[in-house]
Design an enzyme around this catalytic site. Structure first.
Site, PDB file in Angstrom:
ATOM      1  N   ASP A 157     -80.277 -53.647 -76.372  1.00 40.27           N
ATOM      2  CA  ASP A 157     -79.712 -54.304 -75.196  1.00 40.27           C
ATOM      3  C   ASP A 157     -79.078 -53.311 -74.220  1.00 40.27           C
ATOM      4  O   ASP A 157     -77.875 -53.369 -73.963  1.00 40.27           O
ATOM      5  CB  ASP A 157     -78.675 -55.339 -75.631  1.00 40.27           C
ATOM      6  CG  ASP A 157     -78.528 -56.455 -74.598  1.00 40.27           C
ATOM      7  OD1 ASP A 157     -79.534 -57.066 -74.250  1.00 40.27           O
ATOM      8  OD2 ASP A 157     -77.404 -56.687 -74.135  1.00 40.27           O
TER       9      ASP A 157
ATOM     10  N   SER B 172     -74.487 -62.119 -78.326  1.00 38.13           N
ATOM     11  CA  SER B 172     -74.240 -61.542 -77.011  1.00 38.13           C
ATOM     12  C   SER B 172     -74.128 -60.026 -77.158  1.00 38.13           C
ATOM     13  O   SER B 172     -74.013 -59.498 -78.263  1.00 38.13           O
ATOM     14  CB  SER B 172     -72.962 -62.120 -76.395  1.00 38.13           C
ATOM     15  OG  SER B 172     -71.868 -61.945 -77.269  1.00 38.13           O
ATOM     16  N   HIS B 173     -74.172 -59.336 -76.037  1.00 34.53           N
ATOM     17  CA  HIS B 173     -74.271 -57.874 -76.032  1.00 34.53           C
ATOM     18  C   HIS B 173     -73.213 -57.196 -76.890  1.00 34.53           C
ATOM     19  O   HIS B 173     -73.515 -56.328 -77.716  1.00 34.53           O
ATOM     20  CB  HIS B 173     -74.158 -57.379 -74.585  1.00 34.53           C
ATOM     21  CG  HIS B 173     -74.121 -55.885 -74.453  1.00 34.53           C
ATOM     22  ND1 HIS B 173     -75.264 -55.117 -74.407  1.00 34.53           N
ATOM     23  CD2 HIS B 173     -73.078 -55.015 -74.374  1.00 34.53           C
ATOM     24  CE1 HIS B 173     -74.922 -53.840 -74.304  1.00 34.53           C
ATOM     25  NE2 HIS B 173     -73.616 -53.759 -74.272  1.00 34.53           N
ATOM     26  N   GLU B 174     -71.966 -57.611 -76.738  1.00 32.03           N
ATOM     27  CA  GLU B 174     -70.875 -56.892 -77.396  1.00 32.03           C
ATOM     28  C   GLU B 174     -70.728 -57.237 -78.872  1.00 32.03           C
ATOM     29  O   GLU B 174     -69.934 -56.618 -79.578  1.00 32.03           O
ATOM     30  CB  GLU B 174     -69.554 -57.149 -76.666  1.00 32.03           C
ATOM     31  CG  GLU B 174     -69.100 -58.589 -76.638  1.00 32.03           C
ATOM     32  CD  GLU B 174     -69.634 -59.357 -75.447  1.00 32.03           C
ATOM     33  OE1 GLU B 174     -68.931 -60.239 -74.942  1.00 32.03           O
ATOM     34  OE2 GLU B 174     -70.782 -59.085 -75.008  1.00 32.03           O
TER      35      GLU B 174
END
Length: 558
Positions: free
Chosen positions: A437, A536-538
């Protein structure tokens, strides 16, 4: 049946006791004239919908922006039609809050916001999930506690269940389940978290499930969540300390994790610890005993008894690992002769999160590359090219020959891409290059947070979901400095063109601007194979996401 959620197990009991009797589940609040949906129960079903709306009634399942959600997606239940009350007598503010304009019907129409979480089934029925009051946000994921309760009560040996979020004195949160076994059942509560994982995403599985003789109730007969015992109050005695070292380590575990009583066989991570908390434990052991205990040693030997034995016998590995070094070994080379895996840090510069990825590649050595400057002596990188050259030298010093396996997350994406291009240009084989990502350098041009305070604030807000950040000033200050420098450097760098292939992993939750994979096409001459990750990304380092990513990568390495 109406008035409360109707568990399928109870419906089955009714069918068994009254053969030939139809069982109907009705739903509807008083504000909508009692019953507005209904469904007939099909014996043996593991779900019991509240059904379809009755005549002259409209039912909507909407998101926070009052948009309809697709089947299978949770939303808030709204009701409309002639059945609605006019409001709450003498309470205009409450009426305005609950009876709102309906954007989906006739002009001027109203709908009632129930506060119930529901979703549509594929066959057009509504399934009740729980109350919005019982929604929680844990480590970036919004969780319906009622959904976990529904799964627990679906176990054949569970009569009743409850789930809450517990927070210790350091601000660490985790899900804790409580179950009442069915009469005569031989229930092993320790197996229930795995039972939940088989039916819900990993992040919804309780860290521990506690068996109780009965659930505590309020005088009104509702569940008394405040009276549920701490999970630590119900743990079996895992052994008293046998020497001063074990006694001090039990006290350290208890102090860090907010646990009143710790035994020598208690596992640091089962009690609620995580890798960031393990760094605190490492520092406290150094202060208490005068010895260094690397985080990876704590991961490998997580009980009081094991750590005390290492301290007593001097069995701590002599090749002491600096947690801030440019090369961080995630686990030792098992001697299989297989080429190592190299992970490259995100914007903050540390590679500690890759401890969650390393267990999937235990058949080979695994290392994380980390930004210079974390040890308070080495200078920060002056450019991305300088960083790439530095990392390349460290990789070649540890692994002189290919094939090379490179994985980069976020800021580390364009770095592993540049490393792959440099190795290929120098005549070395790159067997695997995976980007998690991440954008090419062009995507960083307008990215905010290049100021130390701005980046520090981002990190503090993120870590605040896991732990109390009040005593992490040095870590946050350093990450702010390193992270702001990394972002600033990337805006002056142009990603090269790499001749090989790329595995790309897209974090599909948490934002709506899509995958970055198409942006890499001008920088990758080979194929770009894309995989979606349910995170999600984090939060790509969380158990479910890390497993999804690394099972693909481990398969390719094999």
């Amino acid at each position: 049946v109406a008035g409360e959620a109707f568990p399928p197990a109870l419906a089955n009991s009714v069918v068994e006791l009254l053969p030939g009797c139809e069982v109907h589940n009705l739903y509807g609040p008083t504000e909508a004239t009692v019953e507005v949906t209904g469904s007939r129960y099909v014996p043996g079903a593991d779900r019991l919908p509240i059904g379809r709306p009755i005549w002259n009634t409209q039912v909507y399942v909407l998101d926070a922006a009052l948009r309809p959600v697709p089947p299978g997606v949770n939303g808030e239940l709204y009701l409309a039609g002639v059945c609605l009350a006019r409001g709450y007598l003498g309470h205009p503010e409450l009426t305005a809050d609950r009876f709102v304009a309906c954007p989906h019907g006739e002009p001027g129409g109203r709908m009632y916001r129930t506060g119930d979480v529901a979703r549509w089934t594929k066959d057009g029925q509504v399934e009740y999930i729980g109350r919005t009051d019982f929604q929680v946000k844990l480590r970036g994921q919004r969780i319906e506690l009622s959904e976990i309760v529904q799964v627990l009560t679906g176990h054949p040996d569970v009569a009743q269940a409850a789930v809450i979020v517990r927070e210790n004195q350091h601000g660490d949160k985790r899900l804790v389940g409580y179950v009442v076994p069915d009469q005569g059942a031989d229930l092993d509560a320790a197996e229930l978290p795995e039972y939940v994982r088989g039916r819900l995403p990993d992040y919804m599985a309780p860290a521990v499930v506690v068996p109780l003789a009965e659930l505590p109730l309020t005088p009104a007969g509702k569940l008394d969540r405040n009276a549920l015992p701490s999970e630590y109050e119900t743990l079996p005695d895992s052994g008293e300390p046998r020497n001063a070292h074990e006694e001090k380590l039990c006290a350290l575990f208890g102090e860090l994790l907010g646990v009143e009583k710790v035994g020598i066989d208690d596992d640091f991570f089962v009690l609620g610890g995580h890798s960031l908390m393990a760094t605190r434990l490492s520092a406290r052991i150094r202060k208490q005993f005068g010895v260094d205990m690397p985080v990876r040693t704590i991961v490998r030997y997580p009980t009081v008894a094991e750590l005390a034995a290492l301290v007593l016998t001097g069995g701590i590995p002599t090749e002491d690992v600096d947690p801030y070094a440019v090369v961080l070994p995630l686990h030792d080379d098992p001697g299989t002769g297989k080429s190592p895996v190299w992970f490259v840090h995100g914007g903050g510069g540390l590679g500690w999160v890759f401890f969650a990825f390393a267990p999937y590649v235990r058949d080979r050595a695994a290392y994380a590359l980390q930004s210079r400057g974390w040890n308070d002596t080495d200078p920060l990188a002056g450019s991305v090219q300088e960083m790439v050259d530095d990392y390349l030298a460290h990789i070649r010093a540890t692994q002189p020959e290919g094939p090379y396996n490179l994985i980069g997350w976020s800021f580390g994406g364009p770095i592993v891409h540049a490393l792959a291009e440099a190795l290929e240009r120098q005549g070395h084989q790159v067997a695997l290059m995976a980007v998690l990502d991440a954008m090419p350098s062009s995507g960083f041009k307008e990215l905010s947070g290049r100021e130390e305070n701005a980046f520090r604030k981002e990190v503090a807000e993120f870590l605040g979901e896991f732990m109390n950040t009040g005593n992490l000033d040095h870590l946050l200050d350093t990450m702010g400095k390193v992270g702001a420098n990394n972002r600033a450097l990337m805006k002056d760098y142009d990603s090269p063109v790499y001749g090989g292939d790329m595995l790309y992993f897209h974090a599909k939750l948490g934002r709506d601007w899509g995958s970055y994979a198409p942006h890499w096409k001008q920088h990758v001459l080979g194929s770009i194979e894309e995989f979606d990750v349910d995170a999600s990304h984090e939060y790509l380092h969380m158990p479910k996401a890390a497993g999804q990513i690394m099972r693909v990568i481990a398969g390719r390495l094999d």
